[in-house]
Design a protein around this motif. Structure first.
Motif, PDB file in Angstrom:
ATOM      1  N   LEU A 142      -5.915 -11.636  -7.930  1.00 16.91           N
ATOM      2  CA  LEU A 142      -5.063 -11.953  -6.802  1.00 16.91           C
ATOM      3  C   LEU A 142      -5.935 -12.383  -5.629  1.00 16.91           C
ATOM      4  O   LEU A 142      -6.872 -11.666  -5.257  1.00 16.91           O
ATOM      5  N   LYS A 143      -5.618 -13.541  -5.059  1.00 19.97           N
ATOM      6  CA  LYS A 143      -6.400 -14.041  -3.928  1.00 19.97           C
ATOM      7  C   LYS A 143      -5.465 -14.552  -2.841  1.00 19.97           C
ATOM      8  O   LYS A 143      -4.644 -15.430  -3.078  1.00 19.97           O
ATOM      9  N   ALA A 144      -5.609 -13.974  -1.657  1.00 19.40           N
ATOM     10  CA  ALA A 144      -4.840 -14.380  -0.471  1.00 19.40           C
ATOM     11  C   ALA A 144      -3.336 -14.281  -0.705  1.00 19.40           C
ATOM     12  O   ALA A 144      -2.574 -15.088  -0.177  1.00 19.40           O
ATOM     13  N   CYS A 145      -2.901 -13.309  -1.488  1.00 19.96           N
ATOM     14  CA  CYS A 145      -1.466 -13.074  -1.694  1.00 19.96           C
ATOM     15  C   CYS A 145      -0.998 -12.069  -0.642  1.00 19.96           C
ATOM     16  O   CYS A 145      -0.887 -10.856  -0.903  1.00 19.96           O
ATOM     17  N   LYS A 146      -0.735 -12.575   0.544  1.00 21.11           N
ATOM     18  CA  LYS A 146      -0.427 -11.710   1.679  1.00 21.11           C
ATOM     19  C   LYS A 146       0.981 -11.146   1.630  1.00 21.11           C
ATOM     20  O   LYS A 146       1.313 -10.240   2.400  1.00 21.11           O
ATOM     21  N   GLY A 147       1.816 -11.652   0.762  1.00 19.04           N
ATOM     22  CA  GLY A 147       3.180 -11.149   0.661  1.00 19.04           C
ATOM     23  C   GLY A 147       3.326  -9.908  -0.193  1.00 19.04           C
ATOM     24  O   GLY A 147       4.429  -9.352  -0.306  1.00 19.04           O
ATOM     25  N   CYS A 169      -8.881  -8.348  -6.557  1.00 18.14           N
ATOM     26  CA  CYS A 169      -8.031  -8.724  -5.428  1.00 18.14           C
ATOM     27  C   CYS A 169      -8.906  -9.011  -4.214  1.00 18.14           C
ATOM     28  O   CYS A 169      -9.928  -8.358  -3.998  1.00 18.14           O
ATOM     29  N   GLY A 170      -8.486  -9.999  -3.431  1.00 16.97           N
ATOM     30  CA  GLY A 170      -9.222 -10.371  -2.236  1.00 16.97           C
ATOM     31  C   GLY A 170      -8.318 -10.983  -1.195  1.00 16.97           C
ATOM     32  O   GLY A 170      -7.399 -11.744  -1.521  1.00 16.97           O
ATOM     33  N   SER A 171      -8.545 -10.618   0.069  1.00 15.00           N
ATOM     34  CA  SER A 171      -7.785 -11.152   1.204  1.00 15.00           C
ATOM     35  C   SER A 171      -6.294 -10.900   1.052  1.00 15.00           C
ATOM     36  O   SER A 171      -5.468 -11.771   1.325  1.00 15.00           O
ATOM     37  N   CYS A 172      -5.931  -9.709   0.597  1.00 19.01           N
ATOM     38  CA  CYS A 172      -4.524  -9.318   0.476  1.00 19.01           C
ATOM     39  C   CYS A 172      -4.184  -8.288   1.545  1.00 19.01           C
ATOM     40  O   CYS A 172      -5.059  -7.750   2.226  1.00 19.01           O
ATOM     41  N   GLN A 173      -2.881  -7.971   1.660  1.00 24.09           N
ATOM     42  CA  GLN A 173      -2.411  -7.110   2.736  1.00 24.09           C
ATOM     43  C   GLN A 173      -2.244  -5.650   2.320  1.00 24.09           C
ATOM     44  O   GLN A 173      -2.181  -4.777   3.172  1.00 24.09           O
ATOM     45  N   PHE A 174      -2.140  -5.368   1.029  1.00 22.95           N
ATOM     46  CA  PHE A 174      -1.904  -3.979   0.633  1.00 22.95           C
ATOM     47  C   PHE A 174      -3.165  -3.149   0.832  1.00 22.95           C
ATOM     48  O   PHE A 174      -4.268  -3.675   1.040  1.00 22.95           O
ATOM     49  N   GLY A 175      -3.015  -1.842   0.775  1.00 19.97           N
ATOM     50  CA  GLY A 175      -4.123  -0.960   1.115  1.00 19.97           C
ATOM     51  C   GLY A 175      -4.421   0.080   0.058  1.00 19.97           C
ATOM     52  O   GLY A 175      -4.199  -0.135  -1.151  1.00 19.97           O
ATOM     53  N   PRO A 176      -4.900   1.254   0.477  1.00 19.35           N
ATOM     54  CA  PRO A 176      -5.316   2.287  -0.483  1.00 19.35           C
ATOM     55  C   PRO A 176      -4.206   2.762  -1.402  1.00 19.35           C
ATOM     56  O   PRO A 176      -4.463   3.104  -2.560  1.00 19.35           O
TER      57      PRO A 176
END
Length: 508
Positions: A142-147, A169-176
């Protein structure tokens, strides 16, 4: 009676010869028939099984496979079923097309979803469609999937947890929370890469793997406060084979002293732009099975730390040191490496001032050294290059950048380094094309890449000898080339003819 028996024997021999001639004629007719079918306009791929058709498709490039899938409905179906890798632009508009795409590509094992940072990406519902449609998925990127949110990652992990082996995954919005869901539900996860997750900024939740964690490769990059958050993950990964840490804040000396005890099987370690001193390197030296080590721009490392690595990790095969203009790394540490790491095959030193005392010892002791790169060293000159040329008999690739060597040093390579295949010289002002031409004249098979420009970063000019095989005459016949579609048709026609002949022989 004797005359009758001899006559019968002659008749039997004639009959046998006639049968052999008929068999040969039948084989010739079958061969001519197969050739005529092969070069006729008939589509012989209809006789080839789907498995053979899929095997041919897998030998083609991706662009050629796309063209072949447009030939007919059967090719379209078989190409989709044979596809195992798929890369999609994960913009929000593709969400409606995902069910049809995944119905066609039912056997996908590796999926890449990447979105332009300026566009809206897929959401949680679309990711769940992927989870339901890709039951054989083993690798997901997953790359830059901010949704995507933590809840969407959790739902996906429950759908594909049993089959997933690699997650990136990289540059995404989800967290721990989302990352913990992957670790809890994907019991067979072996490879985890996490870069620039914005959900970690204001979070204090730890990353906690399950008790049966089987991660063998872990890559963590760009965590502003990720030092304490990822510590339990590293410490509990008992089977860790490769660890890569880059741009993670905090002092890593104490953490390495704690986690290296739990990593007896660690073979490869990458440390880039982290706060690390000799104390941290001494802790890394406890990993006695370490074979690959990258240390890029450490904060305060000296020869003491490098010597500890050499004494504690004698199995090192690859060593990359970028000292970042740190004058405390030099001959002493490199000499210890030469004395203890005799199986060294690849050495890259950047900004480390090596002289004859350490390079001579390195060339003498490390007889398996095949790849050597020395960059931005003020002490590596013609004398040091001559030493490498005389003693590094197994060296195959040599790179020299920003060092004070000249044509005189290049001349030493004419008779030295007998196994040398390629040499790259960049930003060495005293090296001229004349020395390169002289080197190529005496070593025709050698490939030399030369760039003497001190400021530009244009691709280096490759200087190669002119050989007769590279000269194309005007009256030479031009070879005929087939299009990808024609090559696929021809290959499957040959397969079909073979199946037809085998079936005919079995029936007879």
């Amino acid at each position: 009676m004797g005359q009758a028996s001899s006559a019968a024997a002659c008749a039997h021999g004639v009959d046998h010869e006639e049968e052999e001639e008929e068999g040969e004629e039948q084989e010739e007719e079958e061969g001519e028939g197969g050739r005529s079918l092969l070069f006729s306009g008939m589509d012989l791929t209809v006789f080839a099984p789907d498995e053979c058709l899929a095997a041919v498709f897998q030998k083609l490039e991706l662009s050629d496979r796309r063209q072949c899938s447009l030939v007919c409905k059967r090719w379209y179906r078989v190409e989709g079923q044979a596809r195992q890798r798929l890369s999609l632009q994960a913009c929000v508009e593709i969400g409606l097309a995902l069910p049809a795409l995944l119905e066609r590509f039912q056997h996908i094992t590796k999926l890449t979803l990447k979105c332009d940072r300026k566009r809206c990406s897929i959401d949680d519902d679309a990711l769940c469609v992927v989870g339901r449609g890709c039951q054989q998925l083993r690798k997901l990127k997953l790359k830059a999937c901010k949704g995507l949110t933590d809840q969407g990652i959790d739902r996906f992990a429950k759908l594909c947890g049993s089959s997933l082996r690699k997650f990136s995954c990289g540059s995404c919005q989800f967290g721990p929370q989302g990352l913990n869901s992957i670790l809890q539900h994907c019991a067979n996860l072996e490879d985890l890469t996490v870069k620039r997750l914005k959900g970690f900024k204001d979070s204090s939740e730890f990353i906690l793997p399950n008790t049966s964690c089987s991660i063998r490769r872990l890559c963590l990059k760009d965590f502003p406060n990720g030092q304490l958050l990822v510590y339990p993950l590293i410490a509990q990964s008992k089977n860790l084979h490769t660890l890569m840490l880059s741009r993670i804040s905090g002092n890593w000396d104490l953490l390495f002293e704690s986690i290296t005890v739990h990593m007896p099987s660690l073979v490869e370690l990458h440390i880039e732009k982290v706060m690390l001193t000799d104390r941290g390197l001494q802790a890394v030296a406890c990993c006695t099975n370490l074979q690959v080590l990258y240390v890029v721009k450490p904060s305060e490392c000296t020869n003491k730390g490098l010597s500890a690595i050499a004494n504690g990790c004698p199995k090192l095969c690859k060593l990359h040191i970028d000292s970042w203009k740190n004058n405390q790394l030099g001959d002493e540490g490199l000499a210890t490496v030469a004395r203890n790491c005799k199986d060294l095959q690849e050495l890259v030193i950047i900004g480390l001032n090596a002289t004859m005392s350490s390079l001579s010892l390195l060339a003498s002791n490390c007889s398996s050294l095949e790849r050597l790169a020395i960059c931005t060293s003020d002490t590596f000159g013609d004398l040091e290059l001559s030493c490498i040329a005389d003693k590094c008999l197994a060296l195959k690739r040599l790179c020299i950048k920003g060092c004070p060597i000249s044509d005189r040093g290049m001349e030493a390579l004419v008779g030295g380094c007998p196994s040398l295949v390629k040499i790259k010289v960049k930003k060495c002002r005293a090296v001229t094309p004349a020395s390169v031409e002289w080197l190529l004249t005496n070593r025709v098979s050698l490939v030399v890449a030369l760039d003497t420009s001190p400021t530009t970063v244009a691709p280096e000019a490759q200087v190669r000898p002119i050989q007769e095989s590279n000269i194309v005459q005007d009256n030479a016949p031009v070879p005929l080339t087939r299009s990808p579609l024609a090559r696929a048709r021809f290959a499957m026609a040959v397969v079909a003819c073979t199946f037809m002949r085998l079936s005919a022989s079995n029936g007879s």
